[in-house]
Scaffold this motif. Structure first.
Motif, PDB file in Angstrom:
ATOM      1  N   GLY A  59     122.828  82.608 104.671  1.00 61.86           N
ATOM      2  CA  GLY A  59     124.023  83.436 104.604  1.00 61.86           C
ATOM      3  C   GLY A  59     124.604  83.747 105.970  1.00 61.86           C
ATOM      4  N   VAL A  70     122.585  85.439  99.692  1.00 63.85           N
ATOM      5  CA  VAL A  70     121.677  86.576  99.642  1.00 63.85           C
ATOM      6  C   VAL A  70     120.474  86.189  98.782  1.00 63.85           C
ATOM      7  CG1 VAL A  70     121.403  88.948  98.792  1.00 63.85           C
ATOM      8  CG2 VAL A  70     123.514  88.271  99.933  1.00 63.85           C
ATOM      9  N   GLU A  96     128.049  92.647 106.509  1.00 64.11           N
ATOM     10  CA  GLU A  96     127.453  91.710 107.456  1.00 64.11           C
ATOM     11  C   GLU A  96     128.300  90.450 107.588  1.00 64.11           C
ATOM     12  OE1 GLU A  96     123.447  90.960 106.273  1.00 64.11           O
ATOM     13  OE2 GLU A  96     122.695  92.864 107.041  1.00 64.11           O
ATOM     14  N   THR A  97     128.793  89.933 106.467  1.00 60.57           N
ATOM     15  CA  THR A  97     129.634  88.732 106.516  1.00 60.57           C
ATOM     16  C   THR A  97     130.888  88.987 107.341  1.00 60.57           C
ATOM     17  OG1 THR A  97     128.821  88.002 104.353  1.00 60.57           O
ATOM     18  CG2 THR A  97     130.888  87.044 105.129  1.00 60.57           C
ATOM     19  N   ARG A 125     126.063  95.896 101.691  1.00 53.33           N
ATOM     20  CA  ARG A 125     125.594  95.368 102.970  1.00 53.33           C
ATOM     21  C   ARG A 125     125.986  93.908 103.187  1.00 53.33           C
ATOM     22  NH1 ARG A 125     119.284  95.646 105.119  1.00 53.33           N
ATOM     23  NH2 ARG A 125     119.591  94.435 107.016  1.00 53.33           N
ATOM     24  N   ARG A 126     125.917  93.102 102.161  1.00 52.52           N
ATOM     25  CA  ARG A 126     126.190  91.676 102.327  1.00 52.52           C
ATOM     26  C   ARG A 126     127.649  91.400 102.677  1.00 52.52           C
ATOM     27  NH1 ARG A 126     124.785  92.890  97.010  1.00 52.52           N
ATOM     28  NH2 ARG A 126     126.170  92.223  95.310  1.00 52.52           N
ATOM     29  N   THR A 127     128.577  92.233 102.200  1.00 57.83           N
ATOM     30  CA  THR A 127     129.979  92.040 102.573  1.00 57.83           C
ATOM     31  C   THR A 127     130.242  92.524 103.994  1.00 57.83           C
ATOM     32  OG1 THR A 127     130.727  94.195 101.683  1.00 57.83           O
ATOM     33  CG2 THR A 127     130.678  92.316 100.175  1.00 57.83           C
ATOM     34  N   HIS A 168     130.925  86.923 100.162  1.00 53.46           N
ATOM     35  CA  HIS A 168     129.866  87.116 101.154  1.00 53.46           C
ATOM     36  C   HIS A 168     128.959  85.892 101.223  1.00 53.46           C
ATOM     37  CE1 HIS A 168     126.895  87.598  97.960  1.00 53.46           C
ATOM     38  NE2 HIS A 168     127.792  88.361  97.340  1.00 53.46           N
ATOM     39  N   PRO A 205     120.378  92.146 102.214  1.00 51.85           N
ATOM     40  CA  PRO A 205     121.113  91.602 103.356  1.00 51.85           C
ATOM     41  C   PRO A 205     121.362  90.106 103.179  1.00 51.85           C
ATOM     42  CG  PRO A 205     118.796  91.678 103.886  1.00 51.85           C
ATOM     43  CD  PRO A 205     118.933  92.240 102.478  1.00 51.85           C
ATOM     44  N   LEU A 206     122.156  89.537 104.048  1.00 54.26           N
ATOM     45  CA  LEU A 206     122.307  88.088 104.079  1.00 54.26           C
ATOM     46  C   LEU A 206     120.966  87.452 104.437  1.00 54.26           C
ATOM     47  CD1 LEU A 206     125.646  87.588 106.074  1.00 54.26           C
ATOM     48  CD2 LEU A 206     125.334  87.763 103.595  1.00 54.26           C
ATOM     49  N   HIS A 265     133.013  89.661  96.455  1.00 49.28           N
ATOM     50  CA  HIS A 265     131.939  89.108  95.637  1.00 49.28           C
ATOM     51  C   HIS A 265     132.471  88.065  94.664  1.00 49.28           C
ATOM     52  CE1 HIS A 265     129.446  92.560  96.959  1.00 49.28           C
ATOM     53  NE2 HIS A 265     130.592  93.226  96.885  1.00 49.28           N
TER      54      HIS A 265
END
Length: 252
Positions: free
Chosen positions: A40, A19, A71-72, A67-69, A16, A35-36, A160
């Protein structure tokens, strides 16, 4: 366009984008919902443009669900013009850390900076939490299941840093192991071709950073950066506690 000139399938394994895990004061934020950040988002979009430029078309997109994965992956798919349902795989979430406050001052630096040193022992705990062995227990079956499924040709996995190290170590060695020194920059892309036989794995690219191709922005690891951020917060908390204790002694 990625050719189909051999009896192998392609896995694109991403981390991702960047962050922010600590606020401006260094206080830890909830990692599962973070989040990013602005960098990011730029990194994820840049990765998407790389895929779009090569006309990559994904048959399957898997994320951990954090969430970060998600959004990416969405930024990548927007850039490539694909509308594809994300497959949420909770067993592919990052190593779960423990309570940082429970780590002794004398051990703090080692726990952070030594988290991914060399061949990581399965008993090693990530920031006092989950062990590497527990990570391998849940990651390896997911990868075996993906390879056993014939209904895809190109798969995108957005995961990750620790999880990616485990996947790369397992695929390249064919063994249950964790090589810690496999750097994974934010929104990096790894490309592997896998055949039917377990050992038929070809690494095509690793840790390709979409905004820093030659990796010249830093020589620090992700964990070193996180340690510096948290150490400042820890120092401020301890100084405040000492000050409060002194005040209480004077008042009593």
């Amino acid at each position: 366009m990625i050719p189909k000139d051999a009896n192998r399938r392609r896995i694109f394994l991403m981390r991702h984008g960047s962050v922010t895990y600590f606020d401006p004061e260094g206080k830890p934020l909830a990692p599962d919902t973070a989040p990013l950040n602005a960098n990011g988002v730029l990194q994820a979009k840049a990765a998407g443009q790389l895929f779009a430029g090569q006309q990559a078309h994904f048959d399957r997109v898997m994320v951990s669900g954090l969430r970060r994965t998600v959004e990416t992956a969405h930024h990548v798919l927007t850039a490539t013009g694909q509308q594809i349902q994300l497959q949420i795989r909770p067993d592919l979430v990052e190593l779960k850390g423990g309570h940082l406050s429970a780590i002794a001052d004398a051990e703090l630096k080692t726990v952070f900076q030594g988290a991914f040193d060399g061949m990581v022992n399965e008993d090693a705990r990530f920031l006092g939490g989950e062990t590497v062995g527990e990570l391998l227990d849940r990651v390896i079956p997911e990868i075996d299941q993906l390879r056993a499924d014939p209904d895809w040709d190109i798969a995108l996995l957005v995961l990750h840093g620790g999880v990616n190290r485990a996947i790369l170590s397992y695929l390249l060695s064919g063994q249950r192991m964790m090589i810690g020194g496999l750097a994974q920059a934010p929104a990096c892309i790894n490309a592997l071709d896998v055949g039917d036989a377990k050992g038929d794995v070809v690494l095509r690219a690793m840790n390709v950073s979409p905004t820093d191709y030659l990796q010249i922005e830093t020589r620090k690891t992700t964990m070193e950066v996180l340690y510096e951020q948290y150490e400042k917060y820890r120092s401020r908390i301890e100084k405040k506690q000492d000050k409060d204790q002194d005040k209480n002694r004077r008042e009593n």
